[in-house]
Design a protein around this motif. Structure first.
Motif, mmCIF file in Angstrom:
data_model
loop_
_atom_site.group_PDB
_atom_site.id
_atom_site.type_symbol
_atom_site.label_atom_id
_atom_site.label_comp_id
_atom_site.label_asym_id
_atom_site.label_seq_id
_atom_site.Cartn_x
_atom_site.Cartn_y
_atom_site.Cartn_z
ATOM 1 N N ARG A 228 -2.296 -2.412 -1.153
ATOM 2 C CA ARG A 228 -1.231 -2.196 -0.173
ATOM 3 C C ARG A 228 -1.763 -1.431 1.033
ATOM 4 N N ALA A 229 -2.589 -0.431 0.786
ATOM 5 C CA ALA A 229 -3.130 0.374 1.887
ATOM 6 C C ALA A 229 -4.023 -0.466 2.795
ATOM 7 N N VAL A 230 -4.867 -1.296 2.206
ATOM 8 C CA VAL A 230 -5.777 -2.104 3.019
ATOM 9 C C VAL A 230 -5.015 -3.196 3.762
ATOM 10 N N ALA A 231 -4.039 -3.822 3.099
ATOM 11 C CA ALA A 231 -3.227 -4.827 3.791
ATOM 12 C C ALA A 231 -2.500 -4.199 4.982
ATOM 13 N N ASP A 232 -2.006 -2.978 4.819
ATOM 14 C CA ASP A 232 -1.346 -2.288 5.928
ATOM 15 C C ASP A 232 -2.338 -1.975 7.047
ATOM 16 N N LEU A 233 -3.554 -1.590 6.683
ATOM 17 C CA LEU A 233 -4.575 -1.346 7.700
ATOM 18 C C LEU A 233 -4.836 -2.615 8.505
ATOM 19 N N VAL A 234 -4.979 -3.744 7.809
ATOM 20 C CA VAL A 234 -5.223 -5.006 8.502
ATOM 21 C C VAL A 234 -4.095 -5.301 9.491
ATOM 22 N N LEU A 235 -2.857 -5.191 9.034
ATOM 23 C CA LEU A 235 -1.715 -5.521 9.889
ATOM 24 C C LEU A 235 -1.546 -4.512 11.031
ATOM 25 N N ASN A 236 -1.888 -3.264 10.772
ATOM 26 C CA ASN A 236 -1.774 -2.241 11.811
ATOM 27 C C ASN A 236 -2.865 -2.373 12.865
ATOM 28 N N LYS A 237 -4.068 -2.696 12.434
ATOM 29 C CA LYS A 237 -5.221 -2.702 13.334
ATOM 30 C C LYS A 237 -5.514 -4.075 13.924
ATOM 31 N N ARG A 238 -4.904 -5.119 13.380
ATOM 32 C CA ARG A 238 -5.119 -6.472 13.890
ATOM 33 C C ARG A 238 -3.767 -7.063 14.311
ATOM 34 N N LEU A 286 7.470 -9.557 6.216
ATOM 35 C CA LEU A 286 8.056 -9.109 4.966
ATOM 36 C C LEU A 286 7.492 -7.778 4.477
ATOM 37 N N ARG A 287 6.622 -7.182 5.265
ATOM 38 C CA ARG A 287 5.889 -6.002 4.769
ATOM 39 C C ARG A 287 6.803 -4.846 4.432
ATOM 40 N N ASN A 288 7.955 -4.740 5.081
ATOM 41 C CA ASN A 288 8.872 -3.643 4.798
ATOM 42 C C ASN A 288 9.885 -3.986 3.711
ATOM 43 N N LEU A 289 9.797 -5.219 3.201
ATOM 44 C CA LEU A 289 10.735 -5.650 2.183
ATOM 45 C C LEU A 289 10.087 -5.771 0.806
ATOM 46 N N LEU A 290 8.772 -5.996 0.763
ATOM 47 C CA LEU A 290 8.070 -6.187 -0.514
ATOM 48 C C LEU A 290 7.104 -5.042 -0.777
#
Length: 290
Positions: A228-238, A286-290
């Motif tokens: 979850r942390a790495v997926a969030d990093l990807v979405l935040n930084k890309r 969907l990141r804030n829902l799942l």
């Protein structure tokens, strides 16, 4: 190559990883309302548009140039990625990568993420520093079952060098938790990977492979926390990336469960050269829902 397994029992981006081989890539992100649709976006990636333009500009000059020697005509090296044979897909020459600055938006500069397990950070691999540790992990039977890189140290070294010497579409990293290296990751451009021949991918879709290296860190449910942390990093930084992709081995039920717990959804079963995989997707919308 093999895999994307998130837990101890199943250490695995290819996916990356890959392995399936970084900011500033041009290209619009998919619309928020359609991120969860598994349909093919027919817009060409900007990397390809730049490549075609460069080819057009230099075509006349090449037609007047003397015949190249066989050595100079050798095909560019292609990334070796987990679970894939080395199949040419889209050759992105180094000059295109440099023109776009970085195909994965500077992974080295993404910085730390605060997780329930502590402060976590992706640190790009340096072979001379990290090879002994990664080789030890690859020779752990629980890891080797899915990554298939056990054996002499040269096997792991070759895998890492193939990514580091390519065009930047895959970045191998150590996962450092509270200052201690404890996992191995590959962050890669799924849309520039052979995976794109097997499933409709969108420009800037980003894939991940991972393994938990240290036995003491297994069984602590760290896989889902770090995914979850790495997926969030990807979405935040890309910001151009609308989806994070992974393809763990379908047999690796702990890994698939970890992805589901990390906010990924199961999209499809796909046949890869070395495995039958569960295609897992985390959508920006969907990141804030799942």
């Amino acid at each position: 190559m093999p895999p994307t397994d998130a837990t101890a029992h199943a250490a695995t981006t290819a996916t990356d990883t890959g392995a399936d081989p970084s900011p500033g890539t041009a290209g619009g992100s998919a619309a928020e309302g359609t991120d969860s649709e598994d349909t093919l976006d027919l817009r060409l990636p900007d990397e390809l548009i730049a490549l075609f333009a460069a080819e057009a500009d230099t075509g006349e000059a090449r037609s007047r140039a003397p015949m190249a020697s066989p050595a100079s005509m050798a095909a560019p090296a292609f990334v070796s990625a987990p679970a894939f044979v080395a199949v040419p897909f889209v050759a992105v020459p180094p000059f295109v990568a440099m023109a776009d600055d970085d195909l994965l938006d500077h992974v080295a500069d993404w910085g730390p993420a605060v997780t329930p397990a502590g402060v976590f950070q992706l640190v790009p691999v340096q072979v001379d520093r990290d090879l002994p540790l990664i080789d030890r992990w690859m020779n752990d039977p629980a890891v080797a079952e899915f990554w298939e890189l056990a054996g002499p140290r040269a096997v792991t070294e070759s895998h890492l060098q193939a990514q580091l010497s390519a065009d930047g579409r895959s970045i191998p990293c150590l996962g450092v938790l509270e200052g201690t290296p404890m996992s191995y990751w590959e962050i890669y451009r799924a849309d520039l990977d052979p995976l794109a021949r097997l499933f409709p991918l969108r420009p800037h879709d980003t894939g991940i492979h991972l393994l938990i290296g240290e036995v003491a860190d297994r069984g602590r449910k760290l896989g889902s926390t770090l995914l979850r942390a790495v997926a969030d990093l990807v979405l935040n930084k890309r910001p151009a990336c609308a989806r994070v992709i992974a393809e763990p081995d379908l047999r690796n039920t702990p890994s698939v469960a970890a992805f589901l717990s990390a906010g990924f959804r199961f999209s499809a079963e796909i046949d890869l050269p070395a495995k039958r995989a569960a295609l897992m997707i985390r959508d920006r919308s969907l990141r804030n829902l799942l």
